[in-house]
Scaffold this active site. Structure first.
Site, PDB file in Angstrom:
ATOM      1  N   HIS A  36      -2.309  -0.860  99.871  1.00 28.35           N
ATOM      2  CA  HIS A  36      -2.802  -2.179  99.489  1.00 28.35           C
ATOM      3  C   HIS A  36      -3.967  -1.999  98.542  1.00 28.35           C
ATOM      4  O   HIS A  36      -4.783  -1.104  98.721  1.00 28.35           O
ATOM      5  CB  HIS A  36      -3.227  -2.985 100.724  1.00 28.35           C
ATOM      6  CG  HIS A  36      -3.250  -4.459 100.488  1.00 28.35           C
ATOM      7  ND1 HIS A  36      -2.146  -5.263 100.700  1.00 28.35           N
ATOM      8  CD2 HIS A  36      -4.224  -5.276 100.029  1.00 28.35           C
ATOM      9  CE1 HIS A  36      -2.458  -6.513 100.402  1.00 28.35           C
ATOM     10  NE2 HIS A  36      -3.722  -6.550  99.982  1.00 28.35           N
TER      11      HIS A  36
ATOM     12  N   ASP B  25      -4.130 -15.767 107.652  1.00 26.61           N
ATOM     13  CA  ASP B  25      -4.441 -15.255 106.312  1.00 26.61           C
ATOM     14  C   ASP B  25      -3.709 -16.053 105.247  1.00 26.61           C
ATOM     15  O   ASP B  25      -4.244 -16.290 104.162  1.00 26.61           O
ATOM     16  CB  ASP B  25      -4.098 -13.766 106.191  1.00 26.61           C
ATOM     17  CG  ASP B  25      -4.491 -13.220 104.824  1.00 26.61           C
ATOM     18  OD1 ASP B  25      -5.684 -13.303 104.481  1.00 26.61           O
ATOM     19  OD2 ASP B  25      -3.620 -12.740 104.081  1.00 26.61           O
TER      20      ASP B  25
ATOM     21  N   ARG C 166      -9.468 -19.456  99.901  1.00 26.98           N
ATOM     22  CA  ARG C 166     -10.485 -18.624  99.232  1.00 26.98           C
ATOM     23  C   ARG C 166     -10.251 -18.585  97.730  1.00 26.98           C
ATOM     24  O   ARG C 166     -11.197 -18.583  96.945  1.00 26.98           O
ATOM     25  CB  ARG C 166     -10.438 -17.182  99.787  1.00 26.98           C
ATOM     26  CG  ARG C 166     -10.985 -17.057 101.190  1.00 26.98           C
ATOM     27  CD  ARG C 166     -10.566 -15.730 101.802  1.00 26.98           C
ATOM     28  NE  ARG C 166     -11.038 -14.599 101.045  1.00 26.98           N
ATOM     29  CZ  ARG C 166     -10.337 -13.471 100.837  1.00 26.98           C
ATOM     30  NH1 ARG C 166      -9.124 -13.322 101.328  1.00 26.98           N
ATOM     31  NH2 ARG C 166     -10.840 -12.486 100.140  1.00 26.98           N
TER      32      ARG C 166
ATOM     33  N   SER D 157      -8.858 -10.066 105.503  1.00 27.07           N
ATOM     34  CA  SER D 157      -7.597 -10.491 104.895  1.00 27.07           C
ATOM     35  C   SER D 157      -6.651  -9.295 104.745  1.00 27.07           C
ATOM     36  O   SER D 157      -5.480  -9.350 105.151  1.00 27.07           O
ATOM     37  CB  SER D 157      -7.895 -11.108 103.516  1.00 27.07           C
ATOM     38  OG  SER D 157      -6.714 -11.254 102.775  1.00 27.07           O
TER      39      SER D 157
ATOM     40  N   LYS E  50      -3.272  -8.203 107.500  1.00 28.19           N
ATOM     41  CA  LYS E  50      -1.876  -8.075 107.008  1.00 28.19           C
ATOM     42  C   LYS E  50      -1.332  -6.665 107.266  1.00 28.19           C
ATOM     43  O   LYS E  50      -0.207  -6.491 107.699  1.00 28.19           O
ATOM     44  CB  LYS E  50      -1.806  -8.356 105.498  1.00 28.19           C
ATOM     45  CG  LYS E  50      -1.861  -9.823 105.141  1.00 28.19           C
ATOM     46  CD  LYS E  50      -1.453 -10.081 103.704  1.00 28.19           C
ATOM     47  CE  LYS E  50      -2.496  -9.660 102.698  1.00 28.19           C
ATOM     48  NZ  LYS E  50      -3.744 -10.402 102.734  1.00 28.19           N
TER      49      LYS E  50
END
Ligand code: URA
Length: 411
Positions: free
Chosen positions: A82, A161, A168, A183, A187
């Site tokens: 990520h 999220d 956001r 966040s 995930k």
């Protein structure tokens, strides 16, 4: 518990208990806490931050707002990467199918555009028919068949999220270490991984402007991952100029396909290989071969077909989303390029329509920039510095002016 009192406490730099944080996330996920209260809470977190204990509680509450992935005992190693977000960062589109050429499963849950950065889900949705709305059951079936799924947060997986991320994006609360950690890690933990590599960006086009800010973010995420039993590695990359030569949803898919075919920009290929190498079981030479011999491209075709798109469209993808106005930006001077500012290009791309200013906005797939010059290149007066793809001549001209505001060259 009284929601305004809890917001007030965070606003005034107080701490919240695990139960209070859980209460807020449950109330928000169920719809009992409206967006305006969560916006105020997010802004309070942005200014006051959270302790490590509060951050762990918020991550857990967000993770537990939905279900987590469960796999059969026979499943192979489950890995993912990520990024904290950057301009022109399309690595996921290449890395997920590349890793799936190996005997691995990649259950990648991604996000949409966030702040000035583009999102993997918006890029994927520029492929006609591609659906990122995948249930847990469908995800597992797809992993068993192809080894890779690329999906968004859903009502089942990380619903907190899903809502907070969209909020956001349009409330200027993205660059908060706490909100980034919770966040991303909620995930990734929902994916029930064996190993995770995090690509933490710093610089003008990143949410962390400094290396020390990135170090702190990376370490906070690593600690959350390791505490939850996921081998978590962190790699830091500068993000002062865009990654590759393209910024914009469909334009980035075009460039990703190039890399999946063994072509494309060297910086993008290198970063993808470096990150993939951290979680892969095969060596880097094998990963390179899969990019060069078409194996990774075939895996991407398989993934796209499996999620509702057509592999035929990928072969002609650059003709699917053609903006009505394509203008070349030419250099007024000769010399060595010293700056192609990522933040400027990200903002210009948003202004063209590639991002959102309200949560319900649709993104424009066709707009953005391509053929963007790289820092260190020698250019001559009149050379192309980039092309703008826009919906109108005036929008293209405005974007070109913005682009030049972030461009420097030394003769
Ligand atoms: N990616 C995410 O999933 N969340 C963020 O906040 C930033 C990048």
């Amino acid at each position: 518990m009284h929601i305004p009192t809890l917001i007030e406490r965070k606003r005034d730099a107080g701490t919240l208990s695990d139960g209070e944080i859980r209460f807020l996330i449950e109330a928000y996920t169920s719809g009992e806490m409206p967006d305006y209260q969560m916006s105020a809470f997010a802004m309070a977190i942005y200014f006051q931050g959270m302790t490590a204990e509060e951050t762990a509680s918020l991550t857990r509450a967000m993770l537990e707002s939905g279900e987590v992935m469960e796999y059969p005992a026979s499943a192979p190693r489950i890995v993912d990467k990520h990024s904290t977000g950057g301009i022109g960062d399309k690595v996921s589109l290449i890395l997920a199918p590349l890793l799936a050429c190996d005997d691995l499963w990649i259950p990648m849950i991604s996000g949409r555009g966030l702040g000035i950065t583009g999102g993997t889900l918006d890029k994927l949705e520029s492929i006609p028919g591609f659906s990122v709305n995948v249930s847990r059951e469908q995800a597992l079936e797809q992993l068993e068949e192809t080894g890779v799924v690329m999906m968004g947060q859903t009502a089942d997986i990380c619903p907190a999220d899903k809502k907070l991320y969209a909020l956001r994006d349009v409330t200027a609360t993205v660059p908060s270490e706490t909100l980034l950690v919770t966040s991303i890690m909620s995930k990734k933990l929902a994916e029930s991984l064996d190993a995770l590599v995090l690509d933490v960006k710093y610089g003008s086009g990143a949410f962390m402007k400094t290396r020390s800010g990135a170090d702190s973010l990376g370490e906070a995420m690593r600690q959350v991952g390791e505490a939850m039993g996921v081998k978590t590695q962190v790699i830091y990359h500068p993000m002062d100029e865009p990654l590759g030569h393209a910024v914009g949803n469909a334009l980035e898919v075009v460039e990703s396909i190039e890399v999946l075919e063994g072509r494309g920009p060297q910086d993008l290929r290198e970063i993808t290989l470096n990150l993939a190498n951290e979680v892969s079981l095969v060596d880097r030479a094998q990963l390179e071969q899969w990019l060069d011999d078409g194996t990774a491209r075939s895996k991407f075709d398989e993934l796209v077909e499996r999620q509702g798109g057509s592999a035929d469209d990928l072969s002609t993808f650059d003709s699917i989303h053609v903006a009505p106005e394509i203008q070349e930006i030419r250099s007024p001077v000769s010399g060595c390029v010293t700056q192609v500012d990522a933040d400027t290009i990200g903002r210009a791309s948003m202004a063209l329509g590639a991002g959102r200013s309200r949560a319900a906005d649709a993104v424009d797939c066709a707009v953005g920039f391509d053929q963007i010059v790289k820092v260190g290149e020698e250019v001559r007066s009149g050379d192309i510095l980039a092309r703008v793809h826009a919906q109108s001549a005036s929008a293209a001209e405005e974007a070109a002016i913005r682009f030049m505001g972030g461009f420097s060259c030394e003769s």
